[in-house]
Design a protein around this motif. Structure first.
Motif, PDB file in Angstrom:
ATOM      1  N   LYS A   1       3.444   0.806 -13.047  1.00  0.00           N
ATOM      2  CA  LYS A   1       2.042   0.445 -13.304  1.00  0.00           C
ATOM      3  C   LYS A   1       1.780  -1.029 -12.992  1.00  0.00           C
ATOM      4  O   LYS A   1       0.663  -1.400 -12.638  1.00  0.00           O
ATOM      5  CB  LYS A   1       1.682   0.762 -14.750  1.00  0.00           C
ATOM      6  N   ARG A   2       2.811  -1.857 -13.122  1.00  0.00           N
ATOM      7  CA  ARG A   2       2.649  -3.268 -12.780  1.00  0.00           C
ATOM      8  C   ARG A   2       2.630  -3.486 -11.268  1.00  0.00           C
ATOM      9  O   ARG A   2       2.023  -4.436 -10.780  1.00  0.00           O
ATOM     10  CB  ARG A   2       3.784  -4.099 -13.398  1.00  0.00           C
ATOM     11  N   ASN A   3       3.294  -2.595 -10.544  1.00  0.00           N
ATOM     12  CA  ASN A   3       3.509  -2.826  -9.113  1.00  0.00           C
ATOM     13  C   ASN A   3       2.731  -1.915  -8.179  1.00  0.00           C
ATOM     14  O   ASN A   3       2.800  -2.074  -6.963  1.00  0.00           O
ATOM     15  CB  ASN A   3       5.005  -2.703  -8.804  1.00  0.00           C
ATOM     16  N   PHE A   4       1.980  -0.962  -8.729  1.00  0.00           N
ATOM     17  CA  PHE A   4       1.191  -0.050  -7.910  1.00  0.00           C
ATOM     18  C   PHE A   4      -0.238   0.025  -8.444  1.00  0.00           C
ATOM     19  O   PHE A   4      -0.478  -0.127  -9.643  1.00  0.00           O
ATOM     20  CB  PHE A   4       1.798   1.358  -7.915  1.00  0.00           C
ATOM     21  N   ALA A   5      -1.166   0.293  -7.555  1.00  0.00           N
ATOM     22  CA  ALA A   5      -2.569   0.390  -7.953  1.00  0.00           C
ATOM     23  C   ALA A   5      -2.830   1.611  -8.827  1.00  0.00           C
ATOM     24  O   ALA A   5      -3.627   1.568  -9.759  1.00  0.00           O
ATOM     25  CB  ALA A   5      -3.459   0.429  -6.715  1.00  0.00           C
ATOM     26  N   THR A   6      -2.160   2.724  -8.508  1.00  0.00           N
ATOM     27  CA  THR A   6      -2.370   3.981  -9.230  1.00  0.00           C
ATOM     28  C   THR A   6      -1.040   4.642  -9.532  1.00  0.00           C
ATOM     29  O   THR A   6      -0.193   4.766  -8.639  1.00  0.00           O
ATOM     30  CB  THR A   6      -3.228   4.959  -8.396  1.00  0.00           C
TER      31      THR A   6
ATOM     32  N   GLY B   1      -0.198   2.717  -3.684  1.00  0.00           N
ATOM     33  CA  GLY B   1      -0.764   1.377  -3.532  1.00  0.00           C
ATOM     34  C   GLY B   1       0.189   0.282  -3.967  1.00  0.00           C
ATOM     35  O   GLY B   1      -0.113  -0.517  -4.848  1.00  0.00           O
TER      36      GLY B   1
ATOM     37  N   ARG C   1       2.067  -3.018  -4.478  1.00  0.00           N
ATOM     38  CA  ARG C   1       1.546  -4.395  -4.426  1.00  0.00           C
ATOM     39  C   ARG C   1       2.593  -5.418  -3.991  1.00  0.00           C
ATOM     40  O   ARG C   1       2.283  -6.587  -3.870  1.00  0.00           O
ATOM     41  CB  ARG C   1       1.025  -4.788  -5.809  1.00  0.00           C
TER      42      ARG C   1
ATOM     43  N   GLY D   1       0.806  -1.221   0.000  1.00  0.00           N
ATOM     44  CA  GLY D   1       0.000   0.000   0.000  1.00  0.00           C
ATOM     45  C   GLY D   1       0.835   1.266   0.000  1.00  0.00           C
ATOM     46  O   GLY D   1       0.284   2.374  -0.011  1.00  0.00           O
TER      47      GLY D   1
END
Length: 235
Positions: free
Chosen positions: A197-202, A224, A226, A176
């Motif tokens: 972009k692959r590893n965060f929500a936004t 976010g 991940r 998070g």
């Protein structure tokens, strides 16, 4: 250490009289222009009024105003901390722990621990982890290499710092978590953006109002976390 004024918000208040700077024996035309820009910059004046170390504090304030990532009780790592404006903002927003690093010496910031060290030194990441004592909620980087005047070269140099900052963030961010990093436009940023972009929500790009219009800098804000590709590979 200057005390902060009661000012609030993320934009300068009031009006200031324009200052003209002339060249002199020991002052070149370019240095005179730089000094004149500083003296007439409303963010420089507002930073002094509020007790911030530099106008850069407003860049972080404006990014937070837009994305809302600074919260009380967080553990924050500040890469490229000099002169201390971002650390000041993090402390002001209620961070439980702020750890910073810079090549330059930084005057102590109450509520933060800042070390003078090259972030690219082999032992720097471990030293930061030791001081942090656990996971980070935010890793923020305002690092920038000295400019050469050759935009493609400057772009690649700052991208190297951005990639190193993200590699460190992957190792220390809690699920998070947030990663904020300065970039210079130039084309090579797509690979970093795709990884985020692959590893965060936004993931969002932004150029705060406090960033000068003639500057190629912008910021990428990833929210976010991940767990990262490395964690996924080990699973």
């Amino acid at each position: 250490m200057n005390k902060k004024s009661s000012g609030s918000g993320t934009v300068p208040t009031g009006r200031q009289t324009a200052v003209r700077v002339k060249t002199a024996k020991r002052r070149s035309v370019s240095s005179a222009r730089w000094l004149e820009r500083q003296l007439n910059d409303p963010y420089v004046a507002e930073a002094k009024k509020r007790g911030y170390r530099s106008r850069a504090a407003f860049k972080l304030l404006q990014l937070d105003e837009k994305f809302g990532f600074l919260k009380r009780g967080q553990r924050v790592v500040d890469l490229g901390a000099a002169p201390g404006g971002w650390a000041q903002v993090a402390v002001e927003k209620g961070a439980a722990k702020v750890i910073g690093i810079d090549l330059l010496e930084v005057e102590p910031v109450p509520g933060a621990t800042i070390i003078q060290m090259d972030f690219l030194a082999p032992d720097a990441p471990d030293r930061l982890k030791e001081l942090l004592g656990g996971e980070a909620d935010i890793v923020m980087s305002d690092m920038a290499a000295n400019t050469t005047g050759h935009p493609p070269t400057d772009h690649l140099r700052i991208m190297g710092l951005a990639e190193a900052a993200y590699a460190y963030a992957e190792e220390v961010l809690a699920p998070g978590g947030v990663f904020i990093c300065k970039l210079f436009k130039g084309g090579a940023e797509k690979e970093l953006s795709d990884a985020l972009k692959r590893n965060f929500a936004t993931v969002r790009n932004a150029k705060p109002a406090a960033s000068r219009a003639d500057s190629a800098e912008s910021y990428i804000v990833a929210i976010g976390f991940r767990g990262g590709e490395q964690a996924a590979d080990k699973a």
